[in-house]
Write an enzyme that holds these catalytic residues in place. Structure first.
Site, PDB file in Angstrom:
ATOM      1  CG  ASN A  90       7.987   0.954   5.902  1.00 50.19           C
ATOM      2  OD1 ASN A  90       7.175   1.402   6.721  1.00 50.19           O
ATOM      3  ND2 ASN A  90       7.999  -0.330   5.553  1.00 50.19           N
TER       4      ASN A  90
ATOM      5  CB  SER B 196       6.588   4.943  15.923  1.00 47.07           C
ATOM      6  OG  SER B 196       5.646   4.499  16.883  1.00 47.07           O
TER       7      SER B 196
ATOM      8  CE1 TYR C  58       9.454   0.359  16.383  1.00 47.44           C
ATOM      9  CE2 TYR C  58       7.845   1.642  17.616  1.00 47.44           C
ATOM     10  CZ  TYR C  58       8.291   1.109  16.424  1.00 47.44           C
ATOM     11  OH  TYR C  58       7.584   1.329  15.271  1.00 47.44           O
TER      12      TYR C  58
ATOM     13  CB  SER D 219      15.227   3.383  17.698  1.00 42.27           C
ATOM     14  OG  SER D 219      13.926   2.856  17.492  1.00 42.27           O
ATOM     15  CE  LYS D 220      10.324   3.221  14.114  1.00 35.43           C
ATOM     16  NZ  LYS D 220      10.548   3.120  12.658  1.00 35.43           N
TER      17      LYS D 220
END
Length: 247
Positions: A91, A143, A156, A159-160
């Site tokens: 997480n 995400s 971001y 990376s997700k």
């Protein structure tokens, strides 16, 4: 008590989604290794109170996901003397928002180190126990930014997206050892990242959902409980999108 007598690891456990997950897991009978970046009296008191209330063991562990050496040290510490880990929830993460032309290579590397590279290294180590035991559930908190390609999400979101693809690869490779790997892709959730978002961008995402609201951390935790438990025993390599029904 869906996780009675299970042992779970949760990273980023001190607040937001991670804090909601350790509480729900404890309520369902799991012992938890609660990982956070920094040790604080507030966090120690919080998990001690939670452990006493739910009559389970919650063990704190502190390391920085931005330091590959510390991540490896944490793996070694967790594996020492242990015979099994039943659930791993990846997480921990860091936020980033900037237009493509304004995203530096340094920022890309920083975000990928925390949101992807360290997650892979940590999971490689912890999954060894699961493979030996021929049982386990790995849950990656990703995400919708890794799926939808919204403006400002170069670092971001990428990376997700990498984490989502690797979830499927891990599921394919570890399935023969009866280790399941799935991901949860939340949209806007009421965490620190929610508060850090530019208000107009945040509201645009909220209004794009059919439910017209942000998620509560407990709602993401409920999804994690499902994936951690035997209720999802034949669910593997999936991305559960929790976005309120994006139009």
């Amino acid at each position: 008590m869906l996780l009675k007598d299970k042992v779970a690891i949760v990273t980023g456990a001190n607040r937001g989604i991670g804090r909601a997950i350790i509480e729900l897991f404890a309520q369902n009978g799991a012992s938890v290794i609660a990982c956070a970046r920094k040790e604080t009296p507030e966090f120690l008191n919080d998990i001690a109170t939670l452990a006493e209330r739910e009559s389970v063991k919650i063990e704190p562990m502190f390391f920085d996901m931005n330091d590959a050496g510390k991540v490896k040290d944490a793996v070694r510490a967790i594996l020492t003397g242990r015979t099994r880990i039943d659930v791993l929830v990846n997480n921990a993460g860091t936020a980033s928002g900037a237009l493509f032309q304004m995203t530096s290579l340094q920022e890309l590397r920083r975000v990928f180190e925390v949101n992807f590279f360290s997650q892979v290294v940590f999971t490689q180590g912890i999954s060894r126990l699961m493979i030996r035991a021929r049982s386990g559930s790995i849950i990656n908190i990703a995400s919708t930014a890794g799926i939808n390609g919204d403006p400002g999400m170069t670092a971001y979101g990428s990376s997700k997206a990498a984490l989502l693809l690797t979830t499927r690869v891990m599921a394919a490779e570890l399935g023969s050892a009866n280790v399941r790997v799935n991901a949860i892709a939340p949209s806007v959730t009421k965490t620190d990242m929610h508060d850090q978002m530019e208000p107009k961008a945040r509201e645009k995402l909220i209004q794009a959902s059919a439910l017209k609201r942000a998620a509560e951390p407990s709602e993401i935790a409920n999804t994690a409980l499902y994936l951690a438990s035997s209720l999802s025993s034949y669910v593997n390599g999936q991305v559960l999108v929790v976005d309120g029904g994006r139009a």
